[in-house]
Design an enzyme around this catalytic site. Structure first.
Site, mmCIF file in Angstrom:
data_model
loop_
_atom_site.group_PDB
_atom_site.id
_atom_site.type_symbol
_atom_site.label_atom_id
_atom_site.label_comp_id
_atom_site.label_asym_id
_atom_site.label_seq_id
_atom_site.Cartn_x
_atom_site.Cartn_y
_atom_site.Cartn_z
ATOM 1 N NE ARG A 1 83.475 -50.032 -22.676
ATOM 2 C CZ ARG A 1 84.579 -49.161 -23.451
ATOM 3 N NH1 ARG A 1 84.964 -49.395 -24.644
ATOM 4 N NH2 ARG A 1 85.286 -48.301 -22.601
ATOM 5 C CD GLU B 1 84.317 -52.802 -25.928
ATOM 6 O OE1 GLU B 1 84.200 -53.353 -24.847
ATOM 7 O OE2 GLU B 1 84.585 -51.438 -26.368
ATOM 8 C CB THR C 1 95.797 -52.241 -31.113
ATOM 9 O OG1 THR C 1 96.855 -52.588 -31.420
ATOM 10 C CG2 THR C 1 94.943 -52.809 -29.884
ATOM 11 N NE ARG D 1 86.062 -41.102 -26.769
ATOM 12 C CZ ARG D 1 86.380 -42.259 -26.257
ATOM 13 N NH1 ARG D 1 87.358 -42.122 -25.416
ATOM 14 N NH2 ARG D 1 85.643 -43.478 -26.293
ATOM 15 C CB VAL E 1 95.010 -43.009 -20.709
ATOM 16 C CG1 VAL E 1 94.523 -43.278 -22.168
ATOM 17 C CG2 VAL E 1 94.818 -41.559 -20.383
ATOM 18 C CG ASP F 1 91.646 -49.414 -22.352
ATOM 19 O OD1 ASP F 1 92.158 -50.765 -22.354
ATOM 20 O OD2 ASP F 1 91.716 -48.869 -23.473
ATOM 21 C CB SER G 1 90.606 -42.185 -18.585
ATOM 22 O OG SER G 1 90.346 -42.411 -19.922
ATOM 23 C CB VAL G 2 87.414 -47.083 -18.920
ATOM 24 C CG1 VAL G 2 88.061 -47.414 -17.848
ATOM 25 C CG2 VAL G 2 86.084 -46.630 -18.641
#
Lengths: 361, 361
Positions: free
Chosen positions: A62, A73, A101, A129, A241, A244, A309-310
């Site tokens: 990113r 980002e 956020t 997603r 999750v 991240d 997961s990120v």
């Protein structure tokens, strides 16, 4: 050409200046017209397709712009035929002033011409997603016939996770916990009409009882320990999750050490995910390897698995690709006059001149 | 806070989901309502302001995705209060299929919240900011009382350059040359109503005769020699606009060696500009140093100066900042429903649920 979108890659020559745009309102109408679970199920198919052809993608970190209050980002990627990027911010204190956020939007373009093909809101699409990717991973990693999932952290991502896991795995029992009981109540109420068997729990220890899958989706931007090692036996799947970004984790290190860890893109996960607690050479399996059959997922009933997961740019690309493929089938988009399109492409100034307002006689 | 846009930094709380959008058509209406030359003059003021506070900006290289046909780039920057980025493509073969070689759009955001503040077409706006930046540089570097400019390369950028140099320096005589006589004819015809004294020339050697400023804005993506050393005496200013990517230059190396070279951002110019022909340690002066009074511009009538322009993210930022400041003063924008804005910022799914279409009884 074997690109899955080839039939859609070249828009009609007319109206080159107009770019389809899916607004927030249209995204909501589209999700309802397809149905949330069907939407997630179809989106998951696009994500799996792209994970299967992982090697075709440009993978870059990113591009982040950090400030005291948060981060902005850009997340670009390309498969050689299509180019996509997402703009996304993360500002934890935004909720105190009535804002999200995280907000996001994204674009898909034609690599051969550089012309944008689609602009879309991605705040809602990212939530979908993220949940779809979790369920795609869990389909490879969760215990067989898992029906009961704990969700620790009942904020903005929780309901999407619940529906994704029902759509892809048949999860129909939820055990909810949040340090804010109102968050749990809201999550439960939002999911009421979907027919889950829901237990609201008083503690994380309570929530994980009997769950084969544990989803952590808390929002603290700090090293936190939402789950400790003594809370589990063997044979569960953890869908992590919430951890991240650098400095944000949810799992005690000991859980990581006795589990097999699956990630999206190691260079990013080692900085942003639960993995940041472990040495840089700690072994991981990449999810695309499992989905493409090059590495095993779950191998035994006693194994503990973690999907760290990120969120990766390719998942956003898949989501935009799915959205674009849907355009011919529904009315939920506008056309934006985004691109200058002079009659003679070398005569940009002439176009400007010819658009001068007519002077009244 | 001394940020120039501080009074505009916080939009009204209502309609957080809506982002102002300046389409191509609205950009053209806006330019005409202000007047092309006044637009460029005001924009030049914003560029100079930002060059004066150069040290406040995040400066990162473009994020480029290259393909056989061209490149797609993201150009982000931030001054700590505002964040901007531009999406821009470069596809030389696009003109053969009736498309623009370069198209662009951009966004400005609030660093404190990450929320977008403005989305805008930037194909036209980039042409204007490129010309404005050239004239800003020339105001520091061109011979005093320069009135005659040669323009070698009479494509899409040429008219914008002519008008910027008239607006900022009073240039009123043009000597045009292009290998394509139709391009020269079109440029001349487009500029007819603006009252220049225009000579169409048969060769670059002819065009530079009597010109104190030479602008090169050709489009070849290859090492070309548009200008050779024997074409000049001393005391001219060269505004080299066309050499702007690796492998694309316009000036013979000997011209560079006997001139003082001024650039936007050395790490980028050494890769993309005329500078790519010179060793990495060849001395250059940064334009911001001249504008902020920390380095001299032109120091003698005999000096040859070159502005090796490649275009930098801060100029796009200035253009978006100028555009945003103009919004309260005109109607030439729409409002895009780009950002999800739930009543309760933690309840994204609830917002989606509440937007379900009502079932007819």
């Amino acid at each position: 050409m074997d690109h899955p979108d080839m039939e859609l890659a070249m828009p009609a020559q007319a109206d080159l200046n107009l770019v389809p745009f899916v607004s927030v309102d249209n995204m909501m109408q589209l999700v309802h017209s397809i149905g949330v679970e069907d939407f997630i199920r179809q989106l998951a198919g696009y994500i799996e397709d792209d994970f299967r052809r992982w090697g075709k993608f440009d993978k870059v970190p990113r591009v982040a712009s950090h400030s005291r209050e948060g981060v902005i980002e850009l997340m670009p990627t390309s498969d050689g035929a299509l180019y996509g990027f997402k703009y996304v911010n993360g500002h934890p204190r935004n909720t105190k002033i009535g804002r999200q956020t995280v907000t996001a939007f994204g674009m898909l373009s034609d690599v051969n011409t550089g012309y944008p093909l689609l602009l879309a809101e991605m705040t809602i699409l990212t939530a979908l997603r993220t949940a779809a990717t979790s369920a795609v991973a869990a389909r490879q990693l969760a215990p067989q016939d898992a029906r009961c999932m704990a969700i620790i952290g009942n904020g903005a991502q929780s309901e999407f996770q619940a529906l994704a896991f029902r759509a892809l795995l048949g999860v129909d029992r939820l055990r909810l916990f949040d340090i804010d009981p109102q968050a749990t109540a809201r999550c439960r109420s939002n999911l009421e009409s979907f027919g889950f068997d829901i237990a609201a729990c008083d503690a994380a220890e309570d929530a994980v009882l009997g769950a084969s899958i544990v989803t952590t989706a808390t929002a603290d931007k700090q090293y936190a320990t939402i789950l400790t090692d003594n809370m589990f036996g063997a044979g569960i799947h953890i869908n992590a999750v919430g951890g991240d970004c650098p400095g944000k984790t949810e799992l005690h290190c000991d859980i990581l050490l006795r589990s097999d860890i699956f990630v999206e893109y190691p260079p990013q996960t080692r900085i942003e995910g639960e993995m940041q607690q472990l040495p840089d050479d700690h072994p991981v399996t990449e999810l695309w390897q499992v989905i493409s059959g090059q590495a095993p997922g779950r191998t035994s009933a006693q194994q503990n698995t973690i999907f760290d997961s990120v969120g990766f740019a390719i998942e956003d690309f898949s989501a935009l690709r799915y959205l674009r493929a849907s355009l011919p089938m529904h009315p939920f988009f506008e056309r934006l006059d985004l691109l200058a399109d002079p009659d003679d492409p070398r005569d940009l100034f002439g176009m400007l001149l010819r658009h001068a307002p007519k002077v009244a006689a």
